[in-house]
Design a protein around this motif. Structure first.
Motif, PDB file in Angstrom:
ATOM      1  N   ARG A  71      -3.874  -7.930  -3.791  1.00  0.00           N
ATOM      2  CA  ARG A  71      -4.160  -6.769  -4.634  1.00  0.00           C
ATOM      3  C   ARG A  71      -3.964  -7.057  -6.126  1.00  0.00           C
ATOM      4  O   ARG A  71      -4.167  -6.179  -6.959  1.00  0.00           O
ATOM      5  CB  ARG A  71      -3.301  -5.592  -4.194  1.00  0.00           C
ATOM      6  CG  ARG A  71      -3.497  -5.234  -2.729  1.00  0.00           C
ATOM      7  CD  ARG A  71      -3.102  -3.838  -2.391  1.00  0.00           C
ATOM      8  NE  ARG A  71      -4.002  -2.870  -2.982  1.00  0.00           N
ATOM      9  CZ  ARG A  71      -3.998  -1.568  -2.674  1.00  0.00           C
ATOM     10  NH1 ARG A  71      -3.134  -1.108  -1.787  1.00  0.00           N
ATOM     11  NH2 ARG A  71      -4.840  -0.732  -3.251  1.00  0.00           N
ATOM     12  N   ASP A 103       0.862  -1.187   0.000  1.00  0.00           N
ATOM     13  CA  ASP A 103       0.000   0.000   0.000  1.00  0.00           C
ATOM     14  C   ASP A 103       0.894   1.232   0.000  1.00  0.00           C
ATOM     15  O   ASP A 103       2.112   1.131   0.181  1.00  0.00           O
ATOM     16  CB  ASP A 103      -0.915   0.004   1.231  1.00  0.00           C
ATOM     17  CG  ASP A 103      -2.255   0.669   0.957  1.00  0.00           C
ATOM     18  OD1 ASP A 103      -2.314   1.513   0.042  1.00  0.00           O
ATOM     19  OD2 ASP A 103      -3.234   0.347   1.660  1.00  0.00           O
ATOM     20  N   SER A 141      -4.467  -0.848   7.852  1.00  0.00           N
ATOM     21  CA  SER A 141      -5.625  -1.723   8.023  1.00  0.00           C
ATOM     22  C   SER A 141      -6.810  -0.988   8.642  1.00  0.00           C
ATOM     23  O   SER A 141      -7.962  -1.325   8.375  1.00  0.00           O
ATOM     24  CB  SER A 141      -5.247  -2.930   8.879  1.00  0.00           C
ATOM     25  OG  SER A 141      -4.823  -2.523  10.168  1.00  0.00           O
ATOM     26  N   GLU A 198      -6.300  -5.732  -9.074  1.00  0.00           N
ATOM     27  CA  GLU A 198      -6.997  -4.515  -8.673  1.00  0.00           C
ATOM     28  C   GLU A 198      -6.886  -3.440  -9.751  1.00  0.00           C
ATOM     29  O   GLU A 198      -7.793  -2.634  -9.930  1.00  0.00           O
ATOM     30  CB  GLU A 198      -6.430  -4.013  -7.344  1.00  0.00           C
ATOM     31  CG  GLU A 198      -7.177  -2.857  -6.737  1.00  0.00           C
ATOM     32  CD  GLU A 198      -6.685  -2.514  -5.345  1.00  0.00           C
ATOM     33  OE1 GLU A 198      -6.683  -1.316  -4.999  1.00  0.00           O
ATOM     34  OE2 GLU A 198      -6.297  -3.439  -4.609  1.00  0.00           O
ATOM     35  N   HIS A 253      -7.497  -9.944   2.961  1.00  0.00           N
ATOM     36  CA  HIS A 253      -6.756  -8.713   2.702  1.00  0.00           C
ATOM     37  C   HIS A 253      -7.146  -7.977   1.419  1.00  0.00           C
ATOM     38  O   HIS A 253      -6.712  -6.849   1.227  1.00  0.00           O
ATOM     39  CB  HIS A 253      -5.257  -9.025   2.646  1.00  0.00           C
ATOM     40  CG  HIS A 253      -4.693  -9.539   3.919  1.00  0.00           C
ATOM     41  ND1 HIS A 253      -4.622  -8.776   5.066  1.00  0.00           N
ATOM     42  CD2 HIS A 253      -4.198 -10.765   4.253  1.00  0.00           C
ATOM     43  CE1 HIS A 253      -4.089  -9.497   6.038  1.00  0.00           C
ATOM     44  NE2 HIS A 253      -3.821 -10.699   5.576  1.00  0.00           N
ATOM     45  N   ARG A 254      -7.945  -8.587   0.553  1.00  0.00           N
ATOM     46  CA  ARG A 254      -8.211  -7.919  -0.711  1.00  0.00           C
ATOM     47  C   ARG A 254      -9.125  -6.712  -0.507  1.00  0.00           C
ATOM     48  O   ARG A 254      -9.977  -6.682   0.396  1.00  0.00           O
ATOM     49  CB  ARG A 254      -8.786  -8.889  -1.730  1.00  0.00           C
ATOM     50  CG  ARG A 254     -10.195  -9.363  -1.481  1.00  0.00           C
ATOM     51  CD  ARG A 254     -10.651 -10.244  -2.627  1.00  0.00           C
ATOM     52  NE  ARG A 254     -12.023 -10.711  -2.430  1.00  0.00           N
ATOM     53  CZ  ARG A 254     -12.740 -11.274  -3.385  1.00  0.00           C
ATOM     54  NH1 ARG A 254     -12.220 -11.449  -4.582  1.00  0.00           N
ATOM     55  NH2 ARG A 254     -13.971 -11.675  -3.135  1.00  0.00           N
ATOM     56  N   LYS A 255      -8.950  -5.724  -1.373  1.00  0.00           N
ATOM     57  CA  LYS A 255      -9.679  -4.458  -1.275  1.00  0.00           C
ATOM     58  C   LYS A 255     -10.575  -4.230  -2.483  1.00  0.00           C
ATOM     59  O   LYS A 255     -11.065  -3.129  -2.699  1.00  0.00           O
ATOM     60  CB  LYS A 255      -8.689  -3.298  -1.138  1.00  0.00           C
ATOM     61  CG  LYS A 255      -7.780  -3.399   0.080  1.00  0.00           C
ATOM     62  CD  LYS A 255      -6.868  -2.190   0.189  1.00  0.00           C
ATOM     63  CE  LYS A 255      -5.998  -2.285   1.431  1.00  0.00           C
ATOM     64  NZ  LYS A 255      -5.127  -1.090   1.606  1.00  0.00           N
ATOM     65  N   HIS A 256     -10.750  -5.258  -3.313  1.00  0.00           N
ATOM     66  CA  HIS A 256     -11.515  -5.076  -4.537  1.00  0.00           C
ATOM     67  C   HIS A 256     -12.271  -6.359  -4.864  1.00  0.00           C
ATOM     68  O   HIS A 256     -11.965  -7.435  -4.345  1.00  0.00           O
ATOM     69  CB  HIS A 256     -10.572  -4.730  -5.693  1.00  0.00           C
ATOM     70  CG  HIS A 256      -9.641  -5.848  -6.064  1.00  0.00           C
ATOM     71  ND1 HIS A 256      -8.633  -6.288  -5.224  1.00  0.00           N
ATOM     72  CD2 HIS A 256      -9.581  -6.656  -7.167  1.00  0.00           C
ATOM     73  CE1 HIS A 256      -7.984  -7.284  -5.802  1.00  0.00           C
ATOM     74  NE2 HIS A 256      -8.532  -7.531  -6.969  1.00  0.00           N
TER      75      HIS A 256
END
Length: 492
Positions: free
Chosen positions: A77, A34, A289, A80, A198-201
Motif C-alpha cells: 500500500r 487495512d 481480501s 497509495e 496485494h496492492r490495491k492501486h
C-alpha cells in the motif's frame, strides 16, 4: 463453580489453573494493512470479555496484544496516498485506526501493544537460539525452521509432518530441506510478486520492497510466525497461561509458534489455546481480501457501541457468528430492553414509594437465580450467550416488579441496578445510563458540517480560511486528514 475452558490443543474442556499470581494472556493482534472490520472486532471483544471475567473472578490479568506492522500487505500500500512513503507510514496510519476503534468499542487496554518493528533484536536472538539448538538452518541468507527436528509438530492442528503441504512462497522451495519447513528470517525485502498480489492501486516506477534489518545472515525481514513468539516471550515469559486468536490461525501460525517457542525454551508455550470462530457475512467468512466486510468505524457510527457489544455477547466465542441485518436488529432490541430496564430500576429505586421493608420474594428469587446462572454460564467456557440470557431475565424481573405497582422493593431494585452494573458493564462492557453515544452523533454531525463549509472555502480558493477551520478543529481535538477521496477525521 470453577472456570473451565476448551483447550484447542487437548480438545477437552479443562479446569482453568493459572501458573502464577497473574494470568498471562496473549492475544494475536491484527496485521495493520487495512481498516479493521467486524470480524477482527469479534476477537477483540471476546478477548475483552475473557479479560473482564478473569478480573471479576479476582485474577490480576497481564494482557498483551501484538500489532503486526511488518508485512507484505502493508508494503503493497506504499504510495497509495501521498503521505504513505514507506511501510512504516502505512502501518502507523492503520495502527492508529485500530487503537481508535478499540477505544470506540470500550475495550480494556492491554498492558502493552508490542509492534514487530520494535522487536527485531529479540527476533534475531530467538532465531540464533534455534540455529544453535539444531532446529533451524540458514539458506541463501534466509533461515528456516526444520519441522522434522521438532517432535510433536502438528499436535495443535492434529496433523503429521507427512500430511503437511509446502509452507511459504514458491520461490522458497529450492532453499528448504523439507516442503513443510517455514521461514524464520527472509533475505532481502518484499518481492515484486508479493507486492503485486496485494496492492490495491496503480503504481508507477519501482515497486516498494519494505523495511529491512541487518542480521547475522544478511539484510532481511522477520518471518511471520517468529514475531509472535518473540513478542510474547519478551513481555510475558516462556510460558503463557492463555493464548487467544482466530480459528484461522490454528495452522500454520499457532502450530509454528508452538514449535519454535518450545524448541527454543524447552518449556510448554501455552497452557490453554482459545480460538474464536469466524464472523460470517452471507455464506462466507468476513474478510478484507474478499471485500465482504463492514468496518468497525462505520458500524460504531451506525449502531453504537452498546448494540455491537450486545451482538458479540449473544454468541459463544468458539462458534461461527453471522452478521446480518436481522442479527444486528435483534441485538439492538436486546440492548434497548436492557437499557430501559436499567433506567426503570433506577427511576423506581429513587421513587418515594420504594420502601426498605417492602419485600417481593419472587423478584428477589429471580435475581438470585440470575446471578447464579450468569456465573455458571461464564465459568462454563465463557458461555456469554447464556449469560446474556440471564441479564435479559433480570430485565424481565424488573419490569414485572414495577408493573405490579407501588410500593416497590427498594433493596431488590438496588440489587438489580448492581447486577446490571457488575455484569452488564463490568463483564460485557456495556454502558448503562450513558448519553455519550447520542452526544457523539451530534458532535460528528457538527464536525461534518464544518468540513462541508471548509470544502466550500477551498473550492472558492479561500485556502487561508479553510486552513483556519482545520486548525480550529484540531484545537478542539479533531484531527483532519485530506486525501483524493475527500477529508476524513478522528477524535483525539
Amino acid at each position: 463453580m470453577t472456570l473451565s475452558l476448551t483447550d484447542t490443543l487437548s480438545g477437552d474442556r479443562e479446569e482453568f489453573e493459572p501458573s502464577g499470581d497473574a494470568v498471562l494472556l496473549y492475544v494475536c493482534g491484527l496485521t495493520v494493512s487495512d481498516d479493521p472490520h467486524l470480524g477482527h472486532a469479534r476477537l477483540w471483544v471476546q478477548a475483552d470479555i475473557l479479560h473482564r471475567w478473569l478480573a471479576h473472578e479476582g485474577y490480576d490479568v497481564r494482557h498483551v496484544e501484538n500489532v503486526t506492522d511488518v508485512n507484505e500487505k502493508i508494503t503493497a500500500r506504499v504510495g497509495e496516498r501521498e503521505d504513505w512513503e514507506s511501510e512504516a507510514d502505512v502501518a502507523r496510519h492503520y495502527t492508529d485506526e485500530v487503537l481508535s476503534r478499540m477505544r470506540d468499542l470500550n475495550l480494556l487496554r492491554a498492558e502493552v501493544y508490542p509492534r514487530v518493528s520494535e522487536h527485531v533484536p529479540e527476533i534475531v536472538e530467538l532465531v540464533e537460539t534455534l540455529i544453535e539448538g539444531g532446529y533451524a538452518y540458514e539458506s541463501n541468507g534466509s533461515v528456516y525452521f526444520d519441522v522434522s527436528e521438532f517432535e510433536g509438530y502438528g499436535k495443535l492442528s492434529n496433523q503429521t509432518v507427512d500430511e503437511l503441504e509446502e509452507q511459504g512462497d514458491p520461490d522458497e522451495r529450492a532453499e528448504k530441506r523439507n516442503p513443510a519447513d517455514f521461514a524464520l528470517w527472509k533475505a532481502g525485502g518484499v518481492g515484486a510478486d508479493a507486492v503485486e498480489e496485494h496492492r490495491k492501486h496503480e503504481h508507477d516506477g519501482e515497486l516498494p520492497e519494505g523495511q529491512t534489518w541487518e542480521s547475522p545472515w544478511g539484510e532481511g525481514r522477520p518471518g511471520w510466525h517468529i514475531e509472535c513468539s518473540a513478542m510474547s516471550m519478551t513481555h510475558l515469559g516462556d510460558t503463557l497461561d492463555i493464548h487467544m486468536g482466530g480459528q484461522d490461525l490454528v495452522f500454520p501460525h499457532h502450530e509454528n509458534e508452538i514449535a519454535q517457542s518450545e524448541a527454543a525454551t524447552g518449556q510448554r508455550f501455552a497452557n490453554y489455546w482459545l480460538h474464536v470462530g469466524f464472523m460470517q457475512a452471507g455464506s462466507e467468512k468476513m474478510s478484507s481480501s474478499l471485500g465482504n466486510y463492514f468496518t468497525v468505524g462505520d458500524a460504531v457510527r451506525e449502531f453504537g457501541t452498546n448494540v455491537l457489544r450486545t451482538f458479540y455477547a449473544s454468541a459463544e466465542y468458539r462458534s461461527q457468528q453471522a452478521y446480518t441485518e436481522e442479527t444486528i436488529e435483534e441485538a439492538r432490541r436486546r440492548w434497548e430492553r436492557l437499557e430501559r430496564a436499567y433506567e426503570t430500576a433506577v427511576e423506581h429505586a429513587d421513587d418515594a414509594d420504594a420502601l426498605t421493608k417492602t419485600e417481593d420474594s419472587e423478584f428477589r428469587d429471580d435475581l438470585a437465580a440470575a446471578r447464579a446462572g450468569f456465573e455458571a454460564a461464564m465459568n462454563d467456557d465463557l458461555n456469554a450467550r447464556e449469560a446474556m440470557a440471564e441479564l435479559l431475565e433480570v430485565a424481565n424481573a424488573v419490569n414485572r416488579h414495577v408493573e405490579a405497582g407501588a410500593p416497590y422493593d427498594y433493596p431488590a431494585l438496588r440489587d438489580a441496578i448492581e447486577f446490571f452494573e457488575e455484569y452488564g458493564e463490568g463483564v460485557f462492557g456495556l454502558q448503562f445510563g450513558d448519553v455519550t453515544e447520542g452526544e457523539a452523533e451530534i458532535a460528528e454531525d457538527l464536525v461534518e458540517l464544518v468540513l462541508d463549509v471548509r470544502e466550500e472555502e477551498r473550492d472558492a480558493g479561500n485556502y487561508e480560511r479553510a486552513d483556519d477551520l482545520r486548525d480550529r478543529l484540531q484545537a478542539l481535538g479533531v484531527e483532519v486528514e485530506d486525501s483524493d477521496d475527500g477529508p476524513s477525521y478522528r477524535f483525539d
